[in-house]
Scaffold this active site. Structure first.
Site: not given
Length: 564
Positions: A192, A78, A450, A119-121, A476
């Protein structure tokens, strides 16, 4: 075993022949087949090393007497997709990942699965797919990234890098300072380092009972993380090798991730101030779990949960490694239950109940994880707002608010994120305004991208506590400030956010859960009568398909399985 469907009986001679071509021997056909769902992809910092993680896990599975079969999902970073049309593909990727898990596991009748997201999705996509397959599944993520440091020793992360753009835009930092942040904000592999979406979901997997302790907080690329990988691999085999089918079935995904697990996840999310994206994903996960959880239930949970762990971006000096040192997620959960049975006892993939798992956990540093007697807030870090501007709800990360919790301001409307960024840079947004970004919802975007860039610009330009922002899109996990997302109904389906005009007075009251516009019913009716939503031209066939099927954010942006 489930895999007997493809490996037992004389009529499965062709199947076994194909399996032998992959290296299987006679003795392997009596062993459980374990799917190793990997999300290795070289462009994502949290994933570029997962090929090596899978190798460790497969070796451990073989040593435990099972047969591993690795397969891969796609992934979108992202942060890299942010701020351009690549972000349109991020949320839709969740559905592709879920579908790919369901496809591979069911096509080949694998007995159990170990999933390696980060991570993310990718995390929620894998969870949703695993729920559909409903076999014993252990999740073990790649692990969080170390926090970074500038040359003067200040702790920084990805949110710092995004906000630095706004500071540079207004001349608050030099080119050299910007480069220093760029080179040091993301110092290693891993998800992150703050409580952004990835680490929020990796943490909530512990609360849901589908991952072992430490999954959300033990740093990536460390010996301690390798120990966790091996423990997870051994555990999935322990379950798969149980002789009694009923014993194995107790660990099927839907028996672990049930309605209680969903509610526990939301409670921990409140206590730790997780990303607002967790609401979107947990609503989708709840539907896959056949839970009756509703968006409005979040406020009920929030009233009973103290916010006791504040992590970047809400508190820029604290990161996931600090939470790990302070006792980890188990310590947070143990402290939460001192307020009463905030969490519901429930089975976990480890074989212990949740209460058994957290019974010995204690906070090791009360400066990092606060006690319930000294919380950051006596209510949770997320809230759902309602009103004539959000009849089906809107989400705010209360843990990230930097200004007042009550705000009334004049609408400044933009029909896309790009227009908003240009407007902020061009001085159209001033103190006292409510920035409105619409046509960025699941259907309107499409893809509900995002929007860290506009919120970071606002923060970097010193307006973070002076303006509010509302959108039918999302943010985000690195976003902070009075940022309200997931406004439903969205503009593309005729929602009130699409009817707003510049200068309309918008009222926000976080503690009373209100998001409204000061317009008469007659004025609203007049605007609705003359309203025609904008429909963006799309060249992508996948996004065209997605727009046809996706539901709004209050429904978790799930794809329809039946047409209305």
């Amino acid at each position: 075993m489930r895999s007997d469907t493809v490996k037992k009986g004389f009529d499965k001679t062709p199947h076994r022949s194909l399996l032998r071509a992959t290296g299987l021997k006679d003795e392997d056909f009596d062993k459980p087949f374990i799917g190793v769902a990997n999300s290795f992809i070289e462009i994502i910092p949290g994933h570029y090393f997962l090929d090596k993680v899978a190798a460790i896990i497969k070796d451990e599975i073989r040593a435990a007497g099972c047969v591993p079969f690795e397969f891969n999902t796609i992934g979108v970073d992202d942060g890299i997709a942010m701020g351009h049309d690549g972000m349109l593909f991020s949320l839709p990727s969740r559905e592709l990942i879920a579908n790919s898990i369901e496809t591979v596991m069911n096509a080949h009748k694998l007995d159990a699965m170990i999933a390696i997201p980060n991570c993310d999705k990718i995390v929620p996509g894998m969870i949703m797919g695993a729920q559909r397959v409903n076999v014993p599944t252990v999740f073990v993520s790649g692990g969080p990234m170390k926090k970074g440091h500038t040359k003067d020793g200040t702790a920084i992360d990805l949110a710092t890098a995004f906000e630095a753009v706004g500071k540079h835009e207004t001349g608050k930092i030099s080119d050299d300072e910007l480069k220093d942040i760029e080179c040091n904000a993301c110092p290693s592999g891993g998800s992150c380092s703050g409580m952004f979406t990835a680490n929020s979901m990796n943490t909530l997997m512990e609360a849901m009972g589908i991952a072992l302790p430490g999954n959300g907080t033990i740093l990536a690329l460390t010996p301690e993380r390798e120990v966790l990988y091996r423990q997870a691999a051994r555990r999935v085999c322990e379950i798969a090798l149980m002789e009694n089918q009923e014993d194995r079935d107790k660990f099927n995904m839907q028996n672990i991730l049930n309605d209680n697990a969903v509610r526990n996840a939301f409670a921990v999310d409140m206590a730790m101030g997780g990303s607002s994206n967790t609401v979107l994903h947990m609503l989708a996960i709840a539907q896959e779990a056949n839970s009756d959880f509703q968006l409005s239930d979040i406020n009920k949970i929030s009233k009973n949960v103290s916010h006791i762990a504040k992590i970047s971006p809400s508190l820029s000096t604290v990161h996931m490694e600090d939470i790990n040192t302070a006792g980890g997620v188990n310590a947070v959960m143990h402290e939460m239950n001192k307020r009463g049975e905030v969490l519901i006892d429930n089975p976990t993939i480890s074989g212990e109940t949740l209460y058994e798992k957290i019974s010995g956990a204690e906070i090791k540093d009360t400066n990092i994880i606060h006690t319930i007697d000294n919380p950051y807030s006596k209510v949770g870090g997320l809230a759902i707002l309602y009103g004539n501007l959000a009849e089906q709800g809107a989400v705010i990360k209360t843990a990230g608010i930097t200004g007042d919790r009550v705000f009334t301001g004049s609408a400044v409307c933009f029909d896309s994120q790009d227009d908003c960024i240009d407007g902020i840079k061009g001085g159209k947004v001033k103190a006292g305004d409510v920035v409105v970004i619409r046509y960025e919802g699941p259907k309107g975007g499409p893809g509900m991208q995002e929007m860290l860039a506009p919120t970071s610009l606002i923060m970097g330009m010193g307006l973070g506590d002076k303006v509010a922002l509302i959108t039918d899109g999302r943010f985000s996990g690195a976003t902070r400030g009075a940022s309200i997302g997931h406004v439903s109904p969205e503009a593309a389906e005729g929602g009130m956010i699409g009817l707003l005009k510049d200068g309309d007075k918008i009222h926000i009251d976080v503690d009373e859960y209100i998001l409204s516009v000061d317009l008469s019913e007659d004025e609203i009716a007049t605007r609705k009568a003359n309203f025609k939503p904008i429909k963006k031209t799309l060249s992508s066939k996948w996004l065209q398909q997605y727009r046809l099927l996706v539901r709004n954010a209050s429904n978790g942006a799930m794809l329809r399985t039946e047409l209305d």
